[in-house]
Structure formats: C-alpha cells, structure tokens
Design a protein around this motif. Structure first.
Motif, PDB file in Angstrom:
ATOM      1  N   VAL A   9       0.824  -1.203   0.000  1.00  9.59           N
ATOM      2  CA  VAL A   9       0.000   0.000   0.000  1.00  9.59           C
ATOM      3  C   VAL A   9       0.862   1.259   0.000  1.00  9.59           C
ATOM      4  CG1 VAL A   9      -0.200  -0.017   2.532  1.00  9.59           C
ATOM      5  CG2 VAL A   9      -1.929   1.176   1.177  1.00  9.59           C
ATOM      6  N   VAL A  10       0.414   2.253  -0.775  1.00  6.89           N
ATOM      7  CA  VAL A  10       1.008   3.591  -0.750  1.00  6.89           C
ATOM      8  C   VAL A  10      -0.042   4.495  -0.115  1.00  6.89           C
ATOM      9  CG1 VAL A  10       2.056   5.448  -2.097  1.00  6.89           C
ATOM     10  CG2 VAL A  10       2.222   3.073  -2.900  1.00  6.89           C
ATOM     11  N   ALA A  11       0.197   4.927   1.115  1.00  9.11           N
ATOM     12  CA  ALA A  11      -0.863   5.623   1.845  1.00  9.11           C
ATOM     13  C   ALA A  11      -0.309   6.710   2.750  1.00  9.11           C
ATOM     14  CB  ALA A  11      -1.668   4.624   2.682  1.00  9.11           C
ATOM     15  N   VAL A  12      -1.199   7.649   3.098  1.00 10.09           N
ATOM     16  CA  VAL A  12      -0.856   8.679   4.079  1.00 10.09           C
ATOM     17  C   VAL A  12      -0.700   8.036   5.444  1.00 10.09           C
ATOM     18  CG1 VAL A  12      -2.007  10.535   2.820  1.00 10.09           C
ATOM     19  CG2 VAL A  12      -3.316   9.180   4.475  1.00 10.09           C
ATOM     20  N   ASP A  13       0.130   8.645   6.289  1.00 12.42           N
ATOM     21  CA  ASP A  13       0.354   8.149   7.643  1.00 12.42           C
ATOM     22  C   ASP A  13      -0.598   8.882   8.585  1.00 12.42           C
ATOM     23  OD1 ASP A  13       1.479   6.752   9.743  1.00 12.42           O
ATOM     24  OD2 ASP A  13       3.075   8.217  10.054  1.00 12.42           O
ATOM     25  N   HIS A  14      -1.649   8.185   8.976  1.00 14.21           N
ATOM     26  CA  HIS A  14      -2.696   8.762   9.821  1.00 14.21           C
ATOM     27  C   HIS A  14      -3.148   7.686  10.786  1.00 14.21           C
ATOM     28  CE1 HIS A  14      -6.849  10.027  10.831  1.00 14.21           C
ATOM     29  NE2 HIS A  14      -6.395  11.262  10.669  1.00 14.21           N
ATOM     30  N   VAL A  15      -3.654   8.082  11.946  1.00  7.16           N
ATOM     31  CA  VAL A  15      -4.027   7.102  12.963  1.00  7.16           C
ATOM     32  C   VAL A  15      -5.038   6.092  12.439  1.00  7.16           C
ATOM     33  CG1 VAL A  15      -5.799   8.642  13.943  1.00  7.16           C
ATOM     34  CG2 VAL A  15      -4.805   6.804  15.351  1.00  7.16           C
ATOM     35  N   ALA A  16      -5.995   6.529  11.625  1.00 11.27           N
ATOM     36  CA  ALA A  16      -7.004   5.602  11.101  1.00 11.27           C
ATOM     37  C   ALA A  16      -6.373   4.607  10.141  1.00 11.27           C
ATOM     38  CB  ALA A  16      -8.116   6.386  10.395  1.00 11.27           C
ATOM     39  N   VAL A  17      -5.424   5.074   9.342  1.00 11.50           N
ATOM     40  CA  VAL A  17      -4.723   4.179   8.409  1.00 11.50           C
ATOM     41  C   VAL A  17      -3.880   3.183   9.184  1.00 11.50           C
ATOM     42  CG1 VAL A  17      -2.978   4.087   6.580  1.00 11.50           C
ATOM     43  CG2 VAL A  17      -4.738   5.868   6.548  1.00 11.50           C
ATOM     44  N   ARG A  18      -3.166   3.661  10.200  1.00  7.23           N
ATOM     45  CA  ARG A  18      -2.324   2.765  11.004  1.00  7.23           C
ATOM     46  C   ARG A  18      -3.159   1.698  11.697  1.00  7.23           C
ATOM     47  NH1 ARG A  18       0.280   7.823  12.256  1.00  7.23           N
ATOM     48  NH2 ARG A  18      -0.785   7.947  14.275  1.00  7.23           N
ATOM     49  N   GLU A  19      -4.328   2.094  12.214  1.00  6.42           N
ATOM     50  CA  GLU A  19      -5.196   1.120  12.891  1.00  6.42           C
ATOM     51  C   GLU A  19      -5.710   0.071  11.912  1.00  6.42           C
ATOM     52  OE1 GLU A  19      -8.179   3.438  14.789  1.00  6.42           O
ATOM     53  OE2 GLU A  19      -6.889   4.006  16.491  1.00  6.42           O
ATOM     54  N   ALA A  20      -6.049   0.490  10.695  1.00  2.00           N
ATOM     55  CA  ALA A  20      -6.539  -0.455   9.687  1.00  2.00           C
ATOM     56  C   ALA A  20      -5.456  -1.456   9.322  1.00  2.00           C
ATOM     57  CB  ALA A  20      -7.018   0.302   8.450  1.00  2.00           C
ATOM     58  N   VAL A  21      -4.224  -0.967   9.151  1.00  5.63           N
ATOM     59  CA  VAL A  21      -3.099  -1.852   8.826  1.00  5.63           C
ATOM     60  C   VAL A  21      -2.821  -2.799   9.988  1.00  5.63           C
ATOM     61  CG1 VAL A  21      -0.600  -1.896   8.441  1.00  5.63           C
ATOM     62  CG2 VAL A  21      -2.041  -0.301   7.165  1.00  5.63           C
ATOM     63  N   SER A  22      -2.820  -2.265  11.205  1.00  2.11           N
ATOM     64  CA  SER A  22      -2.560  -3.088  12.382  1.00  2.11           C
ATOM     65  C   SER A  22      -3.590  -4.203  12.521  1.00  2.11           C
ATOM     66  CB  SER A  22      -2.557  -2.209  13.634  1.00  2.11           C
ATOM     67  OG  SER A  22      -2.290  -2.971  14.792  1.00  2.11           O
ATOM     68  N   GLU A  23      -4.830  -3.903  12.191  1.00  2.00           N
ATOM     69  CA  GLU A  23      -5.893  -4.909  12.282  1.00  2.00           C
ATOM     70  C   GLU A  23      -5.651  -6.036  11.281  1.00  2.00           C
ATOM     71  OE1 GLU A  23      -9.084  -6.571  14.146  1.00  2.00           O
ATOM     72  OE2 GLU A  23      -8.050  -4.710  14.687  1.00  2.00           O
ATOM     73  N   LEU A  24      -5.233  -5.697  10.067  1.00  2.00           N
ATOM     74  CA  LEU A  24      -4.917  -6.736   9.086  1.00  2.00           C
ATOM     75  C   LEU A  24      -3.779  -7.613   9.583  1.00  2.00           C
ATOM     76  CD1 LEU A  24      -5.084  -4.930   5.610  1.00  2.00           C
ATOM     77  CD2 LEU A  24      -6.839  -6.310   6.728  1.00  2.00           C
ATOM     78  N   ARG A  25      -2.763  -6.996  10.156  1.00  2.00           N
ATOM     79  CA  ARG A  25      -1.620  -7.751  10.653  1.00  2.00           C
ATOM     80  C   ARG A  25      -2.023  -8.686  11.793  1.00  2.00           C
ATOM     81  NH1 ARG A  25       2.117  -6.352  13.203  1.00  2.00           N
ATOM     82  NH2 ARG A  25       3.533  -7.951  12.482  1.00  2.00           N
ATOM     83  N   LEU A  26      -2.887  -8.213  12.669  1.00  2.00           N
ATOM     84  CA  LEU A  26      -3.352  -9.059  13.776  1.00  2.00           C
ATOM     85  C   LEU A  26      -4.119 -10.265  13.267  1.00  2.00           C
ATOM     86  CD1 LEU A  26      -4.471  -6.357  16.377  1.00  2.00           C
ATOM     87  CD2 LEU A  26      -2.473  -7.860  16.509  1.00  2.00           C
ATOM     88  N   ASN A  27      -4.677 -10.137  12.075  1.00  2.22           N
ATOM     89  CA  ASN A  27      -5.392 -11.254  11.462  1.00  2.22           C
ATOM     90  C   ASN A  27      -4.492 -12.079  10.541  1.00  2.22           C
ATOM     91  OD1 ASN A  27      -8.576 -11.239  11.939  1.00  2.22           O
ATOM     92  ND2 ASN A  27      -7.830  -9.133  12.030  1.00  2.22           N
ATOM     93  N   GLY A  28      -3.184 -11.846  10.649  1.00  2.00           N
ATOM     94  CA  GLY A  28      -2.224 -12.691   9.953  1.00  2.00           C
ATOM     95  C   GLY A  28      -1.857 -12.278   8.550  1.00  2.00           C
ATOM     96  N   MET A  29      -2.265 -11.086   8.102  1.00  2.00           N
ATOM     97  CA  MET A  29      -1.957 -10.670   6.741  1.00  2.00           C
ATOM     98  C   MET A  29      -0.668  -9.844   6.710  1.00  2.00           C
ATOM     99  SD  MET A  29      -4.034  -8.281   3.997  1.00  2.00           S
ATOM    100  CE  MET A  29      -5.488  -9.343   3.951  1.00  2.00           C
ATOM    101  N   PRO A  30       0.312 -10.222   5.881  1.00  2.00           N
ATOM    102  CA  PRO A  30       1.492  -9.381   5.706  1.00  2.00           C
ATOM    103  C   PRO A  30       1.125  -8.077   4.998  1.00  2.00           C
ATOM    104  CG  PRO A  30       1.892 -11.633   4.929  1.00  2.00           C
ATOM    105  CD  PRO A  30       0.412 -11.494   5.144  1.00  2.00           C
ATOM    106  N   VAL A  31       1.662  -6.956   5.491  1.00  2.00           N
ATOM    107  CA  VAL A  31       1.392  -5.648   4.887  1.00  2.00           C
ATOM    108  C   VAL A  31       2.720  -4.938   4.661  1.00  2.00           C
ATOM    109  CG1 VAL A  31       0.217  -3.429   5.112  1.00  2.00           C
ATOM    110  CG2 VAL A  31      -0.842  -5.506   6.046  1.00  2.00           C
ATOM    111  N   LEU A  32       2.873  -4.392   3.459  1.00  2.00           N
ATOM    112  CA  LEU A  32       4.095  -3.690   3.078  1.00  2.00           C
ATOM    113  C   LEU A  32       3.760  -2.272   2.664  1.00  2.00           C
ATOM    114  CD1 LEU A  32       7.176  -3.916   2.407  1.00  2.00           C
ATOM    115  CD2 LEU A  32       6.474  -4.528   0.075  1.00  2.00           C
ATOM    116  N   ALA A  33       4.305  -1.279   3.391  1.00  2.00           N
ATOM    117  CA  ALA A  33       4.178   0.118   2.981  1.00  2.00           C
ATOM    118  C   ALA A  33       5.203   0.376   1.887  1.00  2.00           C
ATOM    119  CB  ALA A  33       4.404   1.049   4.162  1.00  2.00           C
TER     120      ALA A  33
END
Length: 348
Positions: free
Chosen positions: A134-158
């Motif tokens: 993902v290419v995204a702005v750094d914002h608390v809502a974006v960080r929380e969305a990414v963190s939630e995916l990671r907690l569910n086992g999905m690798p995420v690459l900024a």
C-alpha cells in the motif's frame, strides 16, 4: 555413450548434494510421491538446472504444478498518474515471473486523500487478498486499519512512503531523507544565484514527502549563500491545483531561484512552466520526482533540471518477492531501502 561420459553425467545424489537435501526428497519431487515444500522444490530445480541433470524438465514441470496460488493486493495512489500506471504494469509483470507461487495481482487506486476513506479501503482487503502492498498517508485511522490486518495474519508492506512503527507494516522504498538532500544539492549548484526557494508537496501526511521537505530545508539552511526558504505550497496530488499554485508562486516571486516538487501534480507544474516560458519569463531551477513521459520531456526541453526517482521495476520485483515470501513463510515484511535513480537532461 562412453563409460567416461556416463561417469560425468549428474545423478540424483549430485542434485541432492547441490540442493542440500536428502536423496529421498529429490526422489519425491521427481516421482511425485509426496508433497514437498515449494522453496525446497525450487532449490532442487535450481540445482538440477545448474548441474545439467537429465530429468530437470520433469522437476521444473512438477514445480510449476505444485506452486501455491496467492492473491497479492496493491493499493496505489491516483489512477490517472503515469507513475502509478507504470508501477501497476511492473507489478503485474513481476508477479508473472515469480517462481515460488502462482500470483494473482489485484490493483486498486486511492483516488482521494481522506485518511478515513483510505482506512476503509485497507480494511476491505481482509479476506480478499493474502498480502497487501500500500502507498498511503500516515494517519491514525490508516495505522489502525493496517494493524488490524496484521493481527489477522496478513502481511502488509508500505511502499514508497513509510507508516509509523506501531502500524507494524514493512517498508520498501528509497531513503527519503537522502532524496530531499540530493534535491537541495541540485538546486544550490544549478541555480543561477542564491535567492528564494520553494517546496511543493501533495500532502504532508505522506511521510515520504514530509521527510523530503524537511531534509531539503535542512540542506538549504546549511548551504552557503543567501537562500530564502519560502513557506511550502500544496499540490493536493492534483495537476489542476498544482498548475494554479505554480502560477501564483511565480507571480509572487518572479525571481524564484529554485523549486522542488516533492509530491504529485507535476503535470500541472510543467504546464505552468511551459506557459511562463512561452511568455519569455525567467524560470527557476526545478527538481521533481519520478521519471514519466511528462518529466522526461520536461528534462529534454529544459523546464526541469533533475528528476529523482524510485527504481520502478526493481521496486515491483522486490515488492512481489517480499510479499510472496512473507505469505509462504508466515512472516512479516521487513525494512528495505532501494537505490535512488537520478536523471538529468544529458541522460535524455
């Protein structure tokens, strides 16, 4: 075949030794006796090719059929931007060439900068893809969305622009502090004389643009000469907005010495420079990001003096490799810097 020639022909034991596996593992791959891990089968296929093993074609066919299928999602910035169109194509080509898995690339575009809308798009990837770039702005809502995916086992690459550490995403891109300082180096050496200098950014919510701007300002503050650092101007990643803001800037500062376009909207900036050049007005030294048909032509025509780019094909290959590896090995992407690509008029 002579006895000496037969003695030189590689055997299954030679392949096993070269690949660092047991003879029985090579036998399983060759004779389809049982499942073998994809990375192990790849090592065996590479060893067979290197040694010229007579049954390497059988092993490679087994590898093609046994590769797992992965869905890699990529959320890029605006769909109308040439750089992201080219990156999407490069990602598709890199996925087709990868050996470890059969990869289906799913490209999406974030055509609005609103962090809440971006966060919703990220959240919607759950269950749709196996890993996300993902290419995204750094914002608390974006960080929380990414963190939630990671907690569910999905690798995420900024990609291109980092996210705060607590989001837990990996990073793949250039060193943005270095990019900003390189831009400062070009401006201070190519400008006809010291004077007012401006930076244009799409949004300071992109960490990459914020870091580029800060390091550019730091370089100019240290440089010898009477450089006047003006307040930053926004492009909102929009060519139309960037066009108007460039005309306003050059109208207010006709003696502008340097302009660093650290965000999107360069098409509008170039259009404004063309208009001013057509009126016979002096133009500043201009440095911008990412080589596209528009910026390449601006280099050739002398409207832009330097373009600082992400190495697009290398970025795409590494993004696919990193996400495939993280998915198959049940890990998370790390932090990786790519070399900065420099283009000046003499290159074109």
């Amino acid at each position: 075949m002579s006895d000496s020639a037969a003695a030189r022909r590689p055997t299954m034991a030679d392949v096993a030794r070269e690949a660092g596996v047991s003879l029985s593992t090579v036998d399983r791959v060759l004779n389809l006796r049982a499942n073998v891990r994809a990375d192990t089968a790849q090592r065996i296929a590479s060893a067979a090719t290197k040694l010229g093993f007579h049954a390497q074609g059988v092993i490679e066919q087994r590898l093609r059929h046994d590769r797992p299928t992965l869905r890699l999602g990529f959320l890029l910035q605006k769909s109308g931007v040439a750089f992201y169109q080219g990156l999407a194509q490069a990602l598709t080509e890199a996925a087709a060439a990868t050996a470890r898995a059969r990869v289906r690339v799913m490209i999406g575009y974030l055509d609005e900068l609103d962090p809440l809308a971006v966060a919703r798009r990220i959240e919607a990837q759950r269950g749709e893809v196996d890993a996300l770039g993902v290419v995204a702005v750094d914002h608390v809502a974006v960080r929380e969305a990414v963190s939630e995916l990671r907690l569910n086992g999905m690798p995420v690459l900024a990609m291109l622009s980092e996210l705060a550490t607590r989001a837990g995403a990996g990073y793949l891109g250039v060193d943005n502090r270095r990019m900003g300082r390189v831009a400062g180096w070009f401006v201070t050496r190519l400008a006809q004389q010291p004077g007012p200098v401006a930076v244009m950014v799409g949004s300071q919510r992109f960490q990459c643009q914020e870091l580029c701007e800060l390091s550019f300002r730091s370089y100019l503050a240290e440089a010898p000469g009477d450089w006047e650092l003006l307040a930053s101007r926004l492009t909102l990643e929009d060519p139309g907005y960037a066009h108007g803001n460039t005309l306003d800037l050059l109208s207010a500062y006709p003696n502008l010495a340097g302009l660093y376009v650290a965000g999107g909207g360069i098409e509008g900036v170039v259009h404004a420079l063309q208009e001013l050049h057509g009126q016979g007005l002096p133009l500043p030294t201009v440095v911008c990001h990412d080589l596209t048909p528009v910026t390449r032509e601006a280099l050739r025509s002398g409207l832009v003096q330097a373009v600082l780019s992400h190495p697009r094909e290398q970025l795409a290959r590494r993004a696919v490799d990193v996400l495939v590896g993280a998915s198959l090995d049940k890990g998370q992407p790390g932090y990786e810097l790519l070399p900065l690509q420099l283009d000046v008029p003499e290159c074109h």
